[in-house]
Scaffold this active site. Structure first.
Site, PDB file in Angstrom:
ATOM      1  N   HIS A 207       0.984  -1.290   0.052  1.00  0.00           N
ATOM      2  CA  HIS A 207      -0.288   0.039   0.004  1.00  0.00           C
ATOM      3  C   HIS A 207       0.748   1.195  -0.078  1.00  0.00           C
ATOM      4  CE1 HIS A 207       0.893  -0.625   4.365  1.00  0.00           C
ATOM      5  NE2 HIS A 207       0.838   0.797   4.400  1.00  0.00           N
TER       6      HIS A 207
HETATM    7  N1  UDP Z   1      -2.309  -6.085   9.130  1.00  0.00           N
HETATM    8  C1  UDP Z   1      -3.708  -6.559   9.485  1.00  0.00           C
HETATM    9  N2  UDP Z   1      -4.497  -6.907   8.454  1.00  0.00           N
HETATM   10  C2  UDP Z   1      -3.954  -6.845   7.338  1.00  0.00           C
HETATM   11  C3  UDP Z   1      -2.632  -6.342   7.007  1.00  0.00           C
HETATM   12  C4  UDP Z   1      -1.841  -6.009   7.968  1.00  0.00           C
HETATM   13  O1  UDP Z   1      -3.941  -6.801  10.665  1.00  0.00           O
HETATM   14  O2  UDP Z   1      -4.663  -7.083   6.364  1.00  0.00           O
HETATM   15  C5  UDP Z   1      -1.466  -5.715  10.515  1.00  0.00           C
HETATM   16  C6  UDP Z   1      -0.075  -6.202  10.446  1.00  0.00           C
HETATM   17  O3  UDP Z   1      -0.071  -7.587  11.015  1.00  0.00           O
HETATM   18  C7  UDP Z   1       0.823  -5.191  11.354  1.00  0.00           C
HETATM   19  C8  UDP Z   1       0.044  -3.809  10.876  1.00  0.00           C
HETATM   20  O4  UDP Z   1      -1.260  -4.326  10.319  1.00  0.00           O
HETATM   21  O5  UDP Z   1       0.541  -5.404  12.607  1.00  0.00           O
HETATM   22  C9  UDP Z   1       0.823  -2.999   9.636  1.00  0.00           C
HETATM   23  O6  UDP Z   1       0.145  -2.128   9.406  1.00  0.00           O
HETATM   24  P1  UDP Z   1       0.365  -1.449   7.825  1.00  0.00           P
HETATM   25  O7  UDP Z   1       1.004  -2.363   7.110  1.00  0.00           O
HETATM   26  O8  UDP Z   1      -0.917  -0.623   7.534  1.00  0.00           O
HETATM   27  O9  UDP Z   1       1.176  -0.285   8.469  1.00  0.00           O
HETATM   28  P2  UDP Z   1       2.917   0.017   8.288  1.00  0.00           P
HETATM   29  O10 UDP Z   1       3.557  -0.882   9.432  1.00  0.00           O
HETATM   30  O11 UDP Z   1       3.432  -0.207   6.971  1.00  0.00           O
HETATM   31  O12 UDP Z   1       3.088   1.573   8.797  1.00  0.00           O
END
Ligand code: UDP
Length: 370
Positions: A207
């Site tokens: 994303h």
């Molecule tokens: N996650 C979730 N469901 C999904 C995809 C990701 O629960 O369909 C969780 C994942 O395990 C992690 C968190 O969301 O704990 C990561 O969020 P994201 O990728 O949106 O943000 P980033 O870490 O890139 O800032």
């Protein structure tokens, strides 16, 4: 003593769950959550509060999507009266979201001490909106809690002056939550319910703007998925941002026609953790998923040129793969399927106790009567 944590987006919820759980044991602290509303889709928001047993926020600003400046401005305006009314002794912000920056800035401008959890991380890529949030939030905070050695090194190199914040290496709150909910996640049997076998599918989450905001980036993603699907089933819980881009660039039908690909709604935390733990390989651009795969020992390909989490590459199971050609992606996937991936190890202090350490440090440092 009142402590407010400002959250707004999916990764914030996973981290604040660990902090709230840790502070719950300290009865002298009234720990409450303020929600900016940055993520409002129930698949990215409500399900996390429910599954991770996070108490209802005392206040929901309901800000939602907007341009970054309008979003930040509305957050600052919304947070000021909340801080005025609640008079917290400390405001905690987590990660690198606009909500973290707004929470830290609003508190700092009102003379309230700020703690930043997951401080010091740097991708050194200033085109990432999150990188600017990291730099600014660290600089306006009073207490910085770091997840890995690189965070300490970056802060040492970048912070200077007589009133630098206090820095602590306390580990990774996201891993606390994983450890705490791992059994419950297994009980969801999410991968079996999708008709899959353990270690026989790839899990994809993408994303970041660099992959999904341009036609070129998104076409690269589609080509990568076409190759991946030839090897094993592929699961793609799709972020709303990616969904919108697929439609915008006319790539939706091409993706939906892939036989071995299941496009899913964003998954609840427990279901996602179960899908991750049983995957043979994760392909991602998420920050949190890089950490989680390293902890779980799952091979992880990160489709980015840089990572702010170098420990996942140096010690863990993560490998960076910017702009992969179909040939390279095919080779990498085969390595994952053939168990030819580096073994990896769990980084120091990723032991499920990070929230406890942070709570104890803050309670000792804050004046008792605050
Ligand atoms: N996650 C979730 N469901 C999904 C995809 C990701 O629960 O369909 C969780 C994942 O395990 C992690 C968190 O969301 O704990 C990561 O969020 P994201 O990728 O949106 O943000 P980033 O870490 O890139 O800032």
């Amino acid at each position: 003593m009142k402590i407010l944590a400002v959250v707004g987006a999916r990764p914030n919820f996973v981290k604040v769950a660990a902090l709230e759980h840790a502070f719950r044991k300290h009865h002298q602290v009234d720990f409450s959550i303020v929600h900016t509303g940055q993520h409002y889709d129930s698949t990215l928001d409500a399900v996390f509060f429910q599954q991770l047993e996070i108490p209802e926020p005392i206040c929901h600003l309901g800000i939602g999507s907007d341009t970054p400046n309008r979003q930040l401005a509305q957050m600052l305006l919304g947070l000021e009266p909340v801080f005025e009314k609640e008079k917290p002794a400390l405001v905690i912000v987590v990660g690198d979201t606009n909500s973290a920056l707004a929470g830290g800035l609003a508190a700092n401008k009102m003379g309230i001490p700020v703690a930043h959890v997951e401080a010091g991380l740097r991708s050194f890529d200033r085109t990432m909106p999150e990188e600017i949030n990291r730099i600014l939030t660290d600089n306006l905070s009073d207490f910085l809690f770091v997840t890995e050695q690189a965070g300490l090194d970056n802060l040492r190199a970048q912070l200077s002056g007589s009133s630098v914040p206090k820095v602590f290496f306390t580990g990774n709150c996201m891993i606390d939550t994983l450890v705490r909910f791992r059994e419950k996640a297994a009980a969801t049997a999410a991968f079996q319910k999708l008709g899959l076998q353990t270690k026989n599918y790839i899990l994809v989450t993408l994303h970041r703007p660099s992959n999904v905001d341009t036609a070129e980036g998104l076409e690269g993603v589609v080509k990568m998925l076409e190759v991946a699907c030839q090897a094993v089933p592929v699961l793609f819980p799709m972020h709303p941002r990616t969904k919108i881009s697929l439609e915008k660039f006319g790539l939706k039908n091409r993706l939906e026609s892939l036989k071995n690909l299941q496009i899913l709604e964003p998954q609840g935390y427990l279901e996602f953790l179960n899908l991750l733990e049983n995957a043979v390989l994760a392909i991602t651009d998420s920050g949190g998923v890089q950490d989680e795969t390293t902890f779980l020992g799952i091979p992880c390909l990160t489709l980015r040129t840089t990572t702010e989490r170098p420990v996942t590459v140096e010690i863990g199971t993560n490998e960076l793969l910017p702009l992969p050609t179909p040939k390279i992606i095919g080779v990498k996937i085969q390595q994952g399927l053939d168990s030819q991936w580096k073994q990896g190890a769990i980084p120091p202090q990723w032991d499920g106790q990070s929230g406890r350490r942070i709570a104890e440090i803050l309670i000792n440092l804050l004046p008792e009567k605050s």
